[in-house]
Design an enzyme around this catalytic site. Structure first.
Site, PDB file in Angstrom:
ATOM      1  N   LYS A 108       3.459  -1.576 -65.500  1.00 46.73           N
ATOM      2  CA  LYS A 108       2.408  -0.632 -65.866  1.00 46.73           C
ATOM      3  C   LYS A 108       2.478  -0.285 -67.351  1.00 46.73           C
ATOM      4  CE  LYS A 108       1.838   1.098 -61.276  1.00 46.73           C
ATOM      5  NZ  LYS A 108       2.984   1.228 -60.420  1.00 46.73           N
ATOM      6  N   ILE A 115       1.516   2.450 -72.593  1.00 45.65           N
ATOM      7  CA  ILE A 115       1.416   2.707 -71.160  1.00 45.65           C
ATOM      8  C   ILE A 115       0.019   2.374 -70.640  1.00 45.65           C
ATOM      9  CG2 ILE A 115       3.242   4.458 -71.235  1.00 45.65           C
ATOM     10  CD1 ILE A 115       1.063   6.603 -70.948  1.00 45.65           C
ATOM     11  N   CYS A 116      -0.033   1.929 -69.405  1.00 44.50           N
ATOM     12  CA  CYS A 116      -1.292   1.532 -68.776  1.00 44.50           C
ATOM     13  C   CYS A 116      -2.024   2.779 -68.283  1.00 44.50           C
ATOM     14  CB  CYS A 116      -1.005   0.596 -67.610  1.00 44.50           C
ATOM     15  SG  CYS A 116      -2.478   0.088 -66.740  1.00 44.50           S
ATOM     16  N   LEU A 117      -3.208   3.016 -68.817  1.00 46.36           N
ATOM     17  CA  LEU A 117      -4.001   4.190 -68.442  1.00 46.36           C
ATOM     18  C   LEU A 117      -5.409   3.818 -67.993  1.00 46.36           C
ATOM     19  CD1 LEU A 117      -3.053   6.512 -71.439  1.00 46.36           C
ATOM     20  CD2 LEU A 117      -2.222   6.671 -69.100  1.00 46.36           C
TER      21      LEU A 117
END
Length: 169
Positions: A108, A115-117
């Site tokens: 992620k 960071i994956c958002l």
């Protein structure tokens, strides 16, 4: 979509008014002032509710942000460097928050420790331009990411507790 605790946190962070990014010289100064006011209020709220979890500062232009964030798990404090740049298309484009030392340690996350958002945060951000700012990105982006990912990374042995003064492994 947003739980009651998050709704309460969000409602206590001032909304921003000025729709300006780094290219909008005079308006950007006003936007930065609003950003700092919202961040200060958010940190004060966190401290008063005993949930203080980050420190941020920026370069003089307000385009590069850096600091520390931490997550407490089983009474141990795990601390990470946090950094992000303000995109030139800000506030239409949300900042991409990075935790460089975790780069490559979770699916992620994108290259560079970003960071994956995409699934939850980005649609919410785009519906709230220009009202959302850096404090909102921390509350709606990084905070829930840390709450989900850090305990998992600790369980898997990917992140280990470091005593004060120890360097990252």
């Amino acid at each position: 979509m947003v739980d009651e605790s998050t709704r309460k946190t969000l409602s206590s962070i001032p909304l921003l008014q000025t729709k300006a990014g780094p290219r909008d010289k005079e308006l950007w100064v006003q936007r930065l002032k609003e950003e700092y006011q919202a961040l200060i209020k958010y940190v004060q709220n966190n401290k008063s509710s005993d949930s203080d979890w980050f420190r941020l500062e920026s370069n003089k232009e307000g385009t590069k942000w850096f600091g520390k964030c931490w997550y407490v798990h089983n009474l141990l404090k795990y601390e990470f460097d946090v950094e992000f740049d303000i995109p030139v298309t800000y506030p239409a484009t949300a900042p991409e928050i990075a935790l460089p030392e975790l780069d490559g340690k979770t699916a992620k996350m994108y290259r560079g420790g970003k960071i994956c958002l995409t699934d939850h945060f980005k649609p919410l951000w785009s519906r709230n331009v220009p009202k959302f700012g850096i404090a909102h990105a921390m509350a709606l982006g990084l905070a829930p990411w840390l709450a989900v990912e850090i305990p998992d990374l600790i369980e898997k042995g990917v992140v280990a507790y470091k005593e004060k003064g120890e360097t990252s492994s």
